[in-house]
Write an enzyme that holds these catalytic residues in place. Structure first.
Site, PDB file in Angstrom:
ATOM      1  N   THR A   1      -2.993   2.501  -4.469  1.00  0.00           N
ATOM      2  CA  THR A   1      -3.241   2.209  -5.898  1.00  0.00           C
ATOM      3  C   THR A   1      -1.892   2.129  -6.630  1.00  0.00           C
ATOM      4  OG1 THR A   1      -3.673   4.581  -6.113  1.00  0.00           O
ATOM      5  CG2 THR A   1      -5.570   3.156  -6.214  1.00  0.00           C
TER       6      THR A   1
ATOM      7  N   ASP B   1       5.258   3.126   6.790  1.00  0.00           N
ATOM      8  CA  ASP B   1       6.293   3.201   5.761  1.00  0.00           C
ATOM      9  C   ASP B   1       7.636   2.701   6.297  1.00  0.00           C
ATOM     10  OD1 ASP B   1       7.371   3.752   3.303  1.00  0.00           O
ATOM     11  OD2 ASP B   1       7.665   5.893   3.696  1.00  0.00           O
ATOM     12  N   GLY B   2       8.425   2.129   5.390  1.00  0.00           N
ATOM     13  CA  GLY B   2       9.801   1.772   5.750  1.00  0.00           C
ATOM     14  C   GLY B   2      10.078   0.288   5.902  1.00  0.00           C
TER      15      GLY B   2
ATOM     16  N   ARG C   1       4.536  -2.265  -8.064  1.00  0.00           N
ATOM     17  CA  ARG C   1       5.727  -2.922  -7.485  1.00  0.00           C
ATOM     18  C   ARG C   1       5.954  -4.283  -8.161  1.00  0.00           C
ATOM     19  NH1 ARG C   1       6.486  -1.423  -1.141  1.00  0.00           N
ATOM     20  NH2 ARG C   1       6.387   0.810  -1.492  1.00  0.00           N
TER      21      ARG C   1
ATOM     22  N   LEU D   1     -13.132  -0.921  18.754  1.00  0.00           N
ATOM     23  CA  LEU D   1     -12.352  -0.239  17.718  1.00  0.00           C
ATOM     24  C   LEU D   1     -12.824  -0.613  16.303  1.00  0.00           C
ATOM     25  CD1 LEU D   1      -9.587   1.304  16.960  1.00  0.00           C
ATOM     26  CD2 LEU D   1      -8.581  -0.975  16.901  1.00  0.00           C
TER      27      LEU D   1
ATOM     28  N   GLY E   1      10.651  -1.908   3.549  1.00  0.00           N
ATOM     29  CA  GLY E   1      11.716  -2.290   2.620  1.00  0.00           C
ATOM     30  C   GLY E   1      13.080  -1.884   3.161  1.00  0.00           C
TER      31      GLY E   1
ATOM     32  N   HIS F   1       8.113  -6.725   5.240  1.00  0.00           N
ATOM     33  CA  HIS F   1       6.643  -6.772   5.299  1.00  0.00           C
ATOM     34  C   HIS F   1       6.175  -7.769   6.363  1.00  0.00           C
ATOM     35  CE1 HIS F   1       6.491  -4.094   2.011  1.00  0.00           C
ATOM     36  NE2 HIS F   1       6.883  -4.947   1.089  1.00  0.00           N
TER      37      HIS F   1
END
Ligand code: FPP
Length: 246
Positions: free
Chosen positions: A67, A21-22, A72, A132, A24, A38
């Protein structure tokens, strides 16, 4: 000596999930458009995947698109999809070189066909890798996942494939998008928000939660190490007392 060497390899979280998150706000701080955040978020994804692979973490799950994110502005959704396709194309070789298996969870039918095609191709071409497992949550919502599971199980009961008495946690697990993943051990959220935002609600039942006040594009090796060391210093009791754990 790298930061990663400070970690006790005997007590690694098997499954790390991250709410990235963050992006923007990171861009806004720099007077740039959200898209710039992004783009730099992709670099943080690269770093984190690489560090988790180096540490021999078994499962890493990233909340890349919820979802709710479909609401946006169109240009932002298009950018995220474009970045995803570009990253998948660019990283296929790196994934294979590092034995990383790509996986995806979510309502993947909603993805634009170009994204779905690229995604399926990389999933297929990395399917034999044994290192992984990198899972991208795309068009993912936990309530929607649970709703689909309930519907699928109900249909099986209705058609006498299973009986109501057969429904237990294992049956529920096998009907989730995450049926082939273990429960989450460590959930990290960046950007200082203390929310789960409809991410893996069932799967984080006993996860340790770690919130960090840096925006996702700034998330680096040291932050990952801090989160894992913090996890290693916690006592996971799974409902038992300290004494019972011995
Ligand atoms: C949250 O920041 C981030 C997202 C919704 C998308 C995460 C996507 C990437 C890091 C890039 C593409 C992913 C891959 C796997 C290549 P935000 O936009 O909600 O930031 P804000 O809360 O500051 O507005």
């Amino acid at each position: 000596m790298s930061n990663l060497d400070h970690i006790n390899e005997e007590n690694l979280p098997k499954h790390i999930a991250i709410i990235m998150d963050g992006n923007g706000r990171w861009a806004k701080q720099r007077g740039k458009l959200r898209v710039f955040g992004h783009e730099n978020g992709v670099e943080a994804v690269r770093r984190t995947v690489e560090n988790c692979a180096k540490l021999k973490i078994d499962f890493l799950t990233l909340y890349a698109f919820s979802t709710e994110n479909w609401k946006r502005p169109k240009i932002e959704v298009q950018t995220l999809m474009r970045l995803l396709v570009a990253s998948l194309r660019k990283e296929l070789k790196t994934l294979n070189d590092n034995s990383i298996r790509l996986n995806a969870i979510g309502n993947l039918d909603f993805l634009p066909s170009k994204v779905a095609k690229e995604l399926n191709e990389v999933i297929l071409k990395t399917s034999n890798n044994k290192g992984l497992t990198l899972t991208l949550a795309l068009s993912y919502g936990s309530r929607e996942e649970l709703k689909s599971a309930v519907k699928a199980i109900s249909a099986k009961v209705k058609n006498n494939i299973i009986s109501e008495d057969d429904i237990d946690e294992t049956v529920i697990n096998t009907h989730l998008y995450t049926h082939d993943l273990p429960d989450v051990d460590l959930l990290i959220r960046t950007s200082g928000e203390h929310r789960i935002s409809n991410f893996l609600l069932w799967q984080i039942a006993y996860a340790e939660l770690y919130f960090i006040d840096v925006f996702w594009p700034d998330f680096n090796e040291q932050h990952l190490v801090d989160a894992i060391i913090n996890y290693q210093n916690r006592e996971r009791r799974f409902g038992k007392t300290s004494e019972q754990l011995g």
